[in-house]
Design a protein around this motif. Structure first.
Motif, short mmCIF file in Angstrom:
data_model
loop_
_atom_site.label_atom_id
_atom_site.label_comp_id
_atom_site.label_asym_id
_atom_site.label_seq_id
_atom_site.Cartn_x
_atom_site.Cartn_y
_atom_site.Cartn_z
N VAL A 18 50.40 50.21 61.87
CA VAL A 18 49.62 49.21 61.14
C VAL A 18 50.18 49.01 59.74
CG1 VAL A 18 47.37 48.71 60.09
CG2 VAL A 18 47.48 49.55 62.44
N LYS A 19 50.44 50.10 59.04
CA LYS A 19 51.00 50.02 57.69
C LYS A 19 52.35 49.32 57.68
CE LYS A 19 48.86 54.16 55.67
NZ LYS A 19 49.15 55.50 55.11
N THR A 22 51.92 45.46 58.44
CA THR A 22 51.27 44.69 57.37
C THR A 22 52.12 44.66 56.10
OG1 THR A 22 49.97 46.68 56.82
CG2 THR A 22 48.92 45.02 58.20
N LYS A 23 52.71 45.79 55.75
CA LYS A 23 53.51 45.87 54.53
C LYS A 23 54.73 44.96 54.61
CE LYS A 23 55.89 49.16 51.48
NZ LYS A 23 56.25 50.58 51.27
N ARG A 25 55.11 42.45 56.71
CA ARG A 25 54.73 41.16 57.27
C ARG A 25 55.49 40.85 58.56
NH1 ARG A 25 51.32 38.65 54.05
NH2 ARG A 25 51.20 39.22 51.84
N VAL A 30 47.46 41.16 62.87
CA VAL A 30 47.52 42.52 63.38
C VAL A 30 46.11 42.96 63.75
CG1 VAL A 30 48.14 44.92 62.89
CG2 VAL A 30 49.51 43.06 61.92
N VAL A 44 43.82 49.78 53.99
CA VAL A 44 44.88 48.85 54.40
C VAL A 44 44.27 47.49 54.70
CG1 VAL A 44 46.68 48.37 56.11
CG2 VAL A 44 46.31 50.71 55.34
N SER A 45 43.10 47.51 55.33
CA SER A 45 42.41 46.27 55.68
C SER A 45 42.01 45.48 54.43
CB SER A 45 41.16 46.59 56.51
OG SER A 45 40.46 45.43 56.86
N HIS A 48 45.24 43.79 53.13
CA HIS A 48 45.90 42.80 54.00
C HIS A 48 44.86 42.09 54.86
CE1 HIS A 48 49.85 44.44 52.93
NE2 HIS A 48 49.29 45.64 53.03
N LYS A 49 44.61 40.84 54.53
CA LYS A 49 43.56 40.08 55.20
C LYS A 49 43.93 39.69 56.63
CE LYS A 49 41.03 40.34 51.58
NZ LYS A 49 39.91 41.32 51.59
N ASN A 50 45.20 39.86 57.00
CA ASN A 50 45.61 39.53 58.37
C ASN A 50 45.38 40.69 59.34
OD1 ASN A 50 47.68 41.10 57.23
ND2 ASN A 50 49.22 40.23 58.62
N LEU A 51 44.81 41.79 58.83
CA LEU A 51 44.50 42.94 59.68
C LEU A 51 43.05 42.86 60.14
CD1 LEU A 51 44.98 45.74 60.95
CD2 LEU A 51 44.50 46.75 58.70
#
Length: 244
Positions: A18-19, A22-23, A25, A30, A44-45, A48-51
């Protein structure tokens, strides 16, 4: 990749994936499932708004369709590009005289049955992604299922014995992955089993030679190179093919 789903993302390798995604991209959306949200995953959530964190206990098959519906609503006609069946359990090294039926059942339920049934539930979304990306070759950017396996599931490499619950469940997962690759061929969906290496996690222990970041970086270097010819293979994180 437009969308990736990681099953079992609360800690260890799943959280590391996940990290990584998201990091860097690596994916537009995700999805991460877990039974209980750890503070680290929650953080992390927030960044990153896409998680999207989805609550799921993989042993409860009655909740699968709810997860499918949530992913479908978020991805629309795009479907799901990559499913990573990562949730797993492992018993300690056990000789035949100490192995227990409940250990075998737990390992098979989480390590074998859940990945098969989750893939079944999510197959319509994988097919949708494959059709939506028909201009792309077979691979993780089109539609793929990656089952997190283990070298301990290799029958040919077993020279120590023991580990009955874990070895047997991962060998069975490998067999399931091969069957998926055969059934998914005409749908242009990749299916492969990946050994992430012996990694320093709660499951892998402190003596493992690989750190999470190295394993995942090499793993995705491998995944991004996979094509139709690699479907149904049993691979190590660095791309080396492993014996069944």
């Amino acid at each position: 990749m437009k969308s990736v789903l990681i099953i079992g993302a609360n800690r260890g390798l799943g959280l590391g994936i996940v990290k990584f995604l998201t990091k860097l991209r690596k994916a537009e959306i995700v999805f991460a499932t877990c039974r209980n949200v750890s503070e680290e995953l929650a953080n992390v959530s927030k960044e990153h708004k896409n998680l999207h964190i989805l609550n799921l206990d993989v042993t409860d098959a009655t909740k699968y369709e709810e997860v499918v519906s949530q992913i479908s609503a978020a991805t629309g006609d795009g479907g799901l590009n990559l499913l990573i069946n990562n949730a797993g359990v492992s018993t300690k090294f056990t000789k035949i005289n100490l192995v227990k039926a409940e250990q075998l059942l737990e390992n098979f339920t989480v390590n074998t049955i859940a990945p098969i049934m989750l893939t079944k539930a999510l197959l319509p979304l994988l097919i949708r992604a494959s059709e939506a990306n028909s201009d792309k070759p077979v691979g993780v950017e089109r539609a793929a299922v990656v089952n997190t396996s283990s070298i301990l599931g290799s029958i040919a490499n077993n020279d120590q014995g023991g580990f009955y619950p874990y070895r047997c469940s991962k060998a069975a997962l490998n067999a399931a992955t091969k069957s998926m690759s055969v059934e998914f061929k005409d749908k242009k969906i990749l299916a492969t089993a990946i050994h992430p290496g012996w990694v320093r996690t709660d499951m892998g222990g402190k003596n493992a030679p690989l750190d999470v970041e190295t394993s995942i970086r090499e793993l995705f270097n491998t995944l991004e190179k996979l094509g139709e010819k690699d479907s149904g293979k049993f691979l190590q994180y660095d791309g080396k093919e492993l014996p069944w």
